[in-house]
Design a protein around this motif. Structure first.
Motif, PDB file in Angstrom:
ATOM      1  N   GLY A  53      75.452  68.975  20.771  1.00  9.93           N
ATOM      2  CA  GLY A  53      77.042  69.368  20.485  1.00  9.93           C
ATOM      3  C   GLY A  53      77.747  68.680  21.472  1.00  9.93           C
ATOM      4  N   SER A  54      78.792  69.163  22.064  1.00  4.24           N
ATOM      5  CA  SER A  54      79.630  68.675  22.944  1.00  4.24           C
ATOM      6  C   SER A  54      80.370  69.664  24.150  1.00  4.24           C
ATOM      7  N   CYS A  55      80.918  69.109  25.068  1.00  2.00           N
ATOM      8  CA  CYS A  55      81.860  70.095  26.013  1.00  2.00           C
ATOM      9  C   CYS A  55      82.526  69.087  26.955  1.00  2.00           C
ATOM     10  N   LYS A  56      83.280  69.659  27.921  1.00  2.58           N
ATOM     11  CA  LYS A  56      84.213  68.715  28.655  1.00  2.58           C
ATOM     12  C   LYS A  56      83.770  69.268  30.109  1.00  2.58           C
ATOM     13  N   ILE A  57      84.139  68.351  31.190  1.00  4.84           N
ATOM     14  CA  ILE A  57      83.900  68.735  32.467  1.00  4.84           C
ATOM     15  C   ILE A  57      85.077  68.302  33.200  1.00  4.84           C
ATOM     16  N   HIS A  58      85.752  69.140  33.778  1.00  2.00           N
ATOM     17  CA  HIS A  58      86.780  69.074  34.790  1.00  2.00           C
ATOM     18  C   HIS A  58      86.209  68.829  36.002  1.00  2.00           C
ATOM     19  N   LEU A  59      86.499  67.526  36.716  1.00  2.00           N
ATOM     20  CA  LEU A  59      86.022  67.432  38.019  1.00  2.00           C
ATOM     21  C   LEU A  59      87.317  67.216  38.981  1.00  2.00           C
ATOM     22  N   ASP A  60      87.112  67.615  40.270  1.00  2.00           N
ATOM     23  CA  ASP A  60      88.230  67.643  41.075  1.00  2.00           C
ATOM     24  C   ASP A  60      87.580  67.564  42.484  1.00  2.00           C
ATOM     25  N   ASN A  61      87.897  66.396  43.024  1.00  2.00           N
ATOM     26  CA  ASN A  61      87.167  65.999  44.605  1.00  2.00           C
ATOM     27  C   ASN A  61      88.178  66.418  45.546  1.00  2.00           C
ATOM     28  N   GLY A  62      89.371  67.435  45.336  1.00  2.00           N
ATOM     29  CA  GLY A  62      90.089  67.595  46.290  1.00  2.00           C
ATOM     30  C   GLY A  62      91.465  66.496  46.464  1.00  2.00           C
ATOM     31  N   PHE A  63      91.187  65.575  45.940  1.00  2.00           N
ATOM     32  CA  PHE A  63      92.268  64.389  45.693  1.00  2.00           C
ATOM     33  C   PHE A  63      92.831  64.072  44.266  1.00  2.00           C
ATOM     34  N   GLU A  64      91.670  63.924  43.820  1.00  2.00           N
ATOM     35  CA  GLU A  64      91.954  63.404  42.424  1.00  2.00           C
ATOM     36  C   GLU A  64      90.925  64.328  41.354  1.00  2.00           C
ATOM     37  N   THR A  65      91.570  64.330  40.233  1.00  2.00           N
ATOM     38  CA  THR A  65      90.784  65.243  38.940  1.00  2.00           C
ATOM     39  C   THR A  65      90.572  64.122  37.993  1.00  2.00           C
ATOM     40  N   ALA A  66      89.497  64.654  37.396  1.00  2.00           N
ATOM     41  CA  ALA A  66      89.163  63.705  35.842  1.00  2.00           C
ATOM     42  C   ALA A  66      88.550  64.720  35.055  1.00  2.00           C
ATOM     43  N   GLU A  67      88.646  64.285  33.863  1.00  2.00           N
ATOM     44  CA  GLU A  67      87.960  64.772  32.637  1.00  2.00           C
ATOM     45  C   GLU A  67      86.959  64.193  31.998  1.00  2.00           C
ATOM     46  N   VAL A  68      85.748  64.771  31.753  1.00  3.05           N
ATOM     47  CA  VAL A  68      84.649  63.832  31.212  1.00  3.05           C
ATOM     48  C   VAL A  68      84.277  64.552  29.756  1.00  3.05           C
ATOM     49  N   LEU A  69      84.129  63.784  28.805  1.00  3.53           N
ATOM     50  CA  LEU A  69      83.693  64.133  27.707  1.00  3.53           C
ATOM     51  C   LEU A  69      82.012  64.082  27.653  1.00  3.53           C
ATOM     52  N   LEU A  70      81.237  65.130  27.293  1.00  6.48           N
ATOM     53  CA  LEU A  70      79.902  64.900  27.053  1.00  6.48           C
ATOM     54  C   LEU A  70      79.592  65.170  25.703  1.00  6.48           C
ATOM     55  N   ASP A  71      79.192  64.129  25.008  1.00  4.33           N
ATOM     56  CA  ASP A  71      78.871  64.322  23.464  1.00  4.33           C
ATOM     57  C   ASP A  71      77.671  63.511  23.022  1.00  4.33           C
ATOM     58  N   LYS A  72      76.981  63.163  23.968  1.00 12.29           N
ATOM     59  CA  LYS A  72      75.786  62.417  23.597  1.00 12.29           C
ATOM     60  C   LYS A  72      74.262  62.813  24.284  1.00 12.29           C
ATOM     61  N   PRO A  73      73.410  62.739  23.399  1.00 12.49           N
ATOM     62  CA  PRO A  73      72.033  63.424  24.207  1.00 12.49           C
ATOM     63  C   PRO A  73      71.785  62.682  25.174  1.00 12.49           C
ATOM     64  N   ASN A  74      71.785  61.372  25.104  1.00  8.30           N
ATOM     65  CA  ASN A  74      71.356  60.373  26.187  1.00  8.30           C
ATOM     66  C   ASN A  74      72.145  59.958  27.056  1.00  8.30           C
ATOM     67  N   PHE A 121      83.646  73.956  25.020  1.00  7.95           N
ATOM     68  CA  PHE A 121      82.012  73.818  24.199  1.00  7.95           C
ATOM     69  C   PHE A 121      82.255  73.857  22.907  1.00  7.95           C
ATOM     70  N   SER A 122      81.634  73.069  21.992  1.00  5.18           N
ATOM     71  CA  SER A 122      81.496  73.215  20.756  1.00  5.18           C
ATOM     72  C   SER A 122      80.377  74.326  20.552  1.00  5.18           C
ATOM     73  N   GLU A 123      80.448  74.923  19.135  1.00 10.18           N
ATOM     74  CA  GLU A 123      79.518  76.035  18.915  1.00 10.18           C
ATOM     75  C   GLU A 123      78.168  75.997  19.203  1.00 10.18           C
ATOM     76  N   ASP A 124      77.663  74.608  18.899  1.00 14.30           N
ATOM     77  CA  ASP A 124      76.405  74.427  19.113  1.00 14.30           C
ATOM     78  C   ASP A 124      75.683  73.708  20.332  1.00 14.30           C
ATOM     79  N   ALA A 125      76.875  73.835  21.371  1.00  8.46           N
ATOM     80  CA  ALA A 125      76.618  72.863  22.547  1.00  8.46           C
ATOM     81  C   ALA A 125      75.626  73.551  23.213  1.00  8.46           C
ATOM     82  N   VAL A 126      74.347  72.730  23.744  1.00  8.56           N
ATOM     83  CA  VAL A 126      73.517  72.946  24.882  1.00  8.56           C
ATOM     84  C   VAL A 126      73.585  71.959  26.029  1.00  8.56           C
ATOM     85  N   LEU A 127      74.036  72.724  27.039  1.00 11.63           N
ATOM     86  CA  LEU A 127      74.387  71.677  28.239  1.00 11.63           C
ATOM     87  C   LEU A 127      73.233  72.013  29.186  1.00 11.63           C
TER      88      LEU A 127
END
Ligand code: T46
Length: 136
Positions: free
Chosen positions: A63-84, A100-106
């Motif tokens: 499946g897929s999900c997104k990760i919001h990252l914040d280092n205190g100065f900048e932010t980023a959004e990362v899509l994880l949708d590939k098992p490799n 998170f997609s319904e089938d997501a396994v993180l």
């Protein structure tokens, strides 16, 4: 912000795919803990913390999900949708996981055992800490 992703080569053949991740070779730390998040309900956002001393690789192995990252100065959004494909997250990085997609396994590979004392769960404390380090 530099996003560090690792792409792992599948050992594919006519039976399907297999991915091997060797600690210290394919990723830069020894794995002391593995955990995974699944059956996440629609609209859920998790995380909301940073770590003091922890390296992790996050892989959405299904499946897929997104990760919001914040280092205190900048932010980023990362899509994880590939098992490799794995996202590397180290210290001093606020993270939230969402969409998170319904089938997501993180799947998460972590450098250290679970330790609640390693978590910074208050955003203002996190901001003061990372900005204070930068000023030094
Ligand atoms: C992180 C993101 C990506 C344990 O007992 N052992 C463990 O190894 C973990 C990770 C959690 N737990 C317990 C602690 C809580 O009672 O499981 C419960 C849920 O953990 P938490 O609310 O911290 O889960 P997330 O999804 O907010 O965060 C997790 C990790 O904790 C965190 O280190 O970086 O995934």
């Amino acid at each position: 912000m530099e996003i560090k992703k690792y792409t792992f080569s599948p050992h594919g053949d006519d039976r399907g795919q297999l991915i091997a991740i060797e600690a210290g070779q394919d990723i830069p730390f020894n794995v002391n803990r593995v955990y995974y998040i699944y059956d996440t309900l629609e609209g859920v956002r998790r995380g909301f913390h940073a770590h003091l001393d922890l390296q992790q690789i996050l892989l959405c192995v299904k499946g897929s999900c997104k990760i919001h990252l914040d280092n205190g100065f900048e932010t980023a959004e990362v899509l994880l949708d590939k098992p490799n494909e794995g996202l590397y997250i180290a210290n001093d990085m606020w993270r939230e996981m969402y969409d998170f997609s319904e089938d997501a396994v993180l799947l998460v590979l972590a450098s250290n055992h679970y330790d609640e004392a390693d978590y910074i769960r208050d955003y203002d404390t996190f901001i003061n800490m990372v900005r204070g380090k930068k000023e030094r």
